[in-house]
Every structure is written in C-alpha cells, then in structure tokens.
Design an enzyme around this catalytic site. Structure first.
Site, PDB file in Angstrom:
ATOM      1  N   TYR A 144      11.472   8.579   1.429  1.00 27.01           N
ATOM      2  CA  TYR A 144      11.831   7.884   0.826  1.00 27.01           C
ATOM      3  C   TYR A 144      12.212   8.381  -1.030  1.00 27.01           C
ATOM      4  CZ  TYR A 144       7.708   6.259   3.154  1.00 27.01           C
ATOM      5  OH  TYR A 144       6.673   5.521   4.792  1.00 27.01           O
ATOM      6  N   ARG A 166       5.638  13.083  -2.899  1.00 22.95           N
ATOM      7  CA  ARG A 166       6.171  13.424  -1.732  1.00 22.95           C
ATOM      8  C   ARG A 166       6.713  12.313  -0.861  1.00 22.95           C
ATOM      9  NH1 ARG A 166       1.105  12.616   1.223  1.00 22.95           N
ATOM     10  NH2 ARG A 166      -0.101  11.584  -0.557  1.00 22.95           N
ATOM     11  N   HIS A 225      12.906  -2.819   2.825  1.00 21.43           N
ATOM     12  CA  HIS A 225      12.124  -1.201   2.730  1.00 21.43           C
ATOM     13  C   HIS A 225      12.916  -0.145   2.560  1.00 21.43           C
ATOM     14  CE1 HIS A 225       8.976  -3.067   5.117  1.00 21.43           C
ATOM     15  NE2 HIS A 225       9.677  -4.009   5.688  1.00 21.43           N
ATOM     16  N   ARG A 229      12.846   4.664  12.489  1.00 22.04           N
ATOM     17  CA  ARG A 229      11.266   4.861  12.725  1.00 22.04           C
ATOM     18  C   ARG A 229      10.426   5.206  13.821  1.00 22.04           C
ATOM     19  NH1 ARG A 229       8.795   4.770   6.599  1.00 22.04           N
ATOM     20  NH2 ARG A 229       7.637   7.215   7.599  1.00 22.04           N
ATOM     21  N   PRO A 285       0.850  -1.049   0.708  1.00 19.37           N
ATOM     22  CA  PRO A 285       0.446   0.160  -0.268  1.00 19.37           C
ATOM     23  C   PRO A 285       0.191   0.923   0.378  1.00 19.37           C
ATOM     24  CG  PRO A 285      -0.180  -1.455   2.111  1.00 19.37           C
ATOM     25  CD  PRO A 285       0.378  -2.046   1.194  1.00 19.37           C
ATOM     26  N   ASN A 286      -0.255   1.566  -1.187  1.00 26.40           N
ATOM     27  CA  ASN A 286       0.922   3.652  -1.471  1.00 26.40           C
ATOM     28  C   ASN A 286       2.472   4.162  -1.903  1.00 26.40           C
ATOM     29  OD1 ASN A 286      -1.308   4.812   0.445  1.00 26.40           O
ATOM     30  ND2 ASN A 286      -0.695   3.844   2.920  1.00 26.40           N
TER      31      ASN A 286
HETATM   32  O1  CA2 Z   1      10.292   2.354   4.090  1.00 26.56           O
HETATM   33  C1  CA2 Z   1       9.934   0.809   3.595  1.00 26.56           C
HETATM   34  O2  CA2 Z   1      10.333   1.264   2.451  1.00 26.56           O
HETATM   35  C2  CA2 Z   1       7.751   0.950   3.742  1.00 26.56           C
HETATM   36  O3  CA2 Z   1       7.555   0.047   3.325  1.00 26.56           O
HETATM   37  C3  CA2 Z   1       7.258   2.088   3.253  1.00 26.56           C
HETATM   38  C4  CA2 Z   1       6.097   2.033   3.609  1.00 26.56           C
HETATM   39  C5  CA2 Z   1       5.663   2.074   4.945  1.00 26.56           C
HETATM   40  O4  CA2 Z   1       4.253   2.035   5.696  1.00 26.56           O
HETATM   41  C6  CA2 Z   1       6.294   1.192   5.871  1.00 26.56           C
HETATM   42  O5  CA2 Z   1       7.108   1.640   7.622  1.00 26.56           O
HETATM   43  C7  CA2 Z   1       8.061   1.302   5.207  1.00 26.56           C
HETATM   44  C8  CA2 Z   1       5.137   3.344   3.435  1.00 26.56           C
HETATM   45  C9  CA2 Z   1       4.704   3.387   1.687  1.00 26.56           C
HETATM   46  C10 CA2 Z   1       4.464   5.032   1.764  1.00 26.56           C
HETATM   47  O6  CA2 Z   1       5.066   5.694   1.112  1.00 26.56           O
HETATM   48  C11 CA2 Z   1       4.881   6.911   0.511  1.00 26.56           C
HETATM   49  C12 CA2 Z   1       5.509   7.773  -0.445  1.00 26.56           C
HETATM   50  C13 CA2 Z   1       4.970   9.070  -0.514  1.00 26.56           C
HETATM   51  C14 CA2 Z   1       5.002   9.904  -0.003  1.00 26.56           C
HETATM   52  C15 CA2 Z   1       3.937   9.229   0.729  1.00 26.56           C
HETATM   53  C16 CA2 Z   1       4.244   7.153   0.743  1.00 26.56           C
END
Ligand code: CA2
Length: 145
Positions: A23, A18, A100, A107, A10-11
C-alpha cells in the site's frame, strides 16, 4: 463539477502504518492533504471521509449523488462483497471513479471481482496513492453532464 467527495472504506485508516510493499508509505491524512490542496487550487469543495462501516458508505454515496458531487471511491474490501454499494451508486446516480491503491488483479482471487466497477464511470487500479489524484483529474476534466 463543483464538489468532490472522496470516500474511503474499511481499514484504509491504517495506510502508512503497515504493509508498505502493498500500500506504499503514504497515510490517508497525506492523501487527504494532497487532494484538498488540488481541490482548493481548482475552487472545488472537497469532502474527504473514511469509515469502517458499509452502511455509512452507502449513506455517503447517496448523499454525494443528491449533491451532484463527483465521487472518488476506494471501498476497500467492500468492493468485493457489497451489492448494497453497487445499488447505492446505481440508485443515486452518483458519478464514481473507483480507486484501488494496490493492483487487486495481481493479488488473491477474491480481490479480482468488484461490485463497484460495473456502475463506476472509470476505474484506477494499482498506481498507489497517485490514483486519487488521477481520479480527481478525470472528474474535473469531465464534460458537464
Ligand atoms: O488496494 C486498495 O486500495 C484496496 O481497496 C485496499 C483494501 C483491500 O481490501 C482491497 O482489496 C484493495 C484494504 C485496505 C487496507 O489497508 C491497509 C493498510 C495498511 C495495513 C493494513 C491494511
């Protein structure tokens, strides 16, 4: 390993839009392009997918297990919540490298626990989009089972 499935949760479709400090600036399409090129260079087939649905991820893990494909899995937030994904990996015998982009251990506390790690072959955390390439390298260099 003749096939690689890259499964994103997800996401992750929002990557590059953003939160670049967390990220990075690469989009998921950028990561896909790189991974597809590396797979093509090695003569390995590549499925690259993203879903916001937990059930779909479970189905895809099972599918990869049946196909004997190596899996690069960034389960996003389901990493920290999903017993179903843990069971899917264990039950299907899929060979999974958990990735990840961000360093989840630097975090919030709720990101420190992973239901995936105990059933993953390996874990790559906090190295940005490069983590996908490192996971691919690990899968391709693994001795045949
Ligand atoms: O660090 C990672 O790859 C995560 O799997 C990313 C997830 C997060 O819930 C995990 O704890 C760690 C979230 C991905 C969301 O990505 C976004 C990118 C840009 C803007 C908003 C969200």
């Amino acid at each position: 390993m003749k096939a690689i499935h890259v499964l994103n949760g997800p996401n992750l479709n929002l990557l590059g839009t953003r939160e670049p400090a967390v990220y990075g600036r690469e989009s998921l399409a950028d990561i896909e392009k790189t991974i597809r090129a590396l797979c093509a260079g090695k003569g390995v087939s590549c499925e690259f997918r993203q879903t916001n649905s937990e059930g779909e991820l479970v189905t895809w893990v099972q599918e990869a297990g049946r196909a004997g494909a190596g899996v690069i899995l960034n389960a996003g937030a389901y990493t920290h919540t999903s017993v179903a994904l843990h069971d899917a990996i264990k039950g299907s015998g899929a060979i999974v490298i958990e990735v990840h982009i961000s360093n989840v251990h630097a975090r919030e506390r709720f990101r420190h626990h992973s239901y995936i790690s105990p059933v993953a072959k390996g874990v790559i955390i906090g190295l940005g989009a490069q983590g996908y390439q490192l996971a691919l390298q690990a899968l391709l260099e693994a001795p045949a089972a």
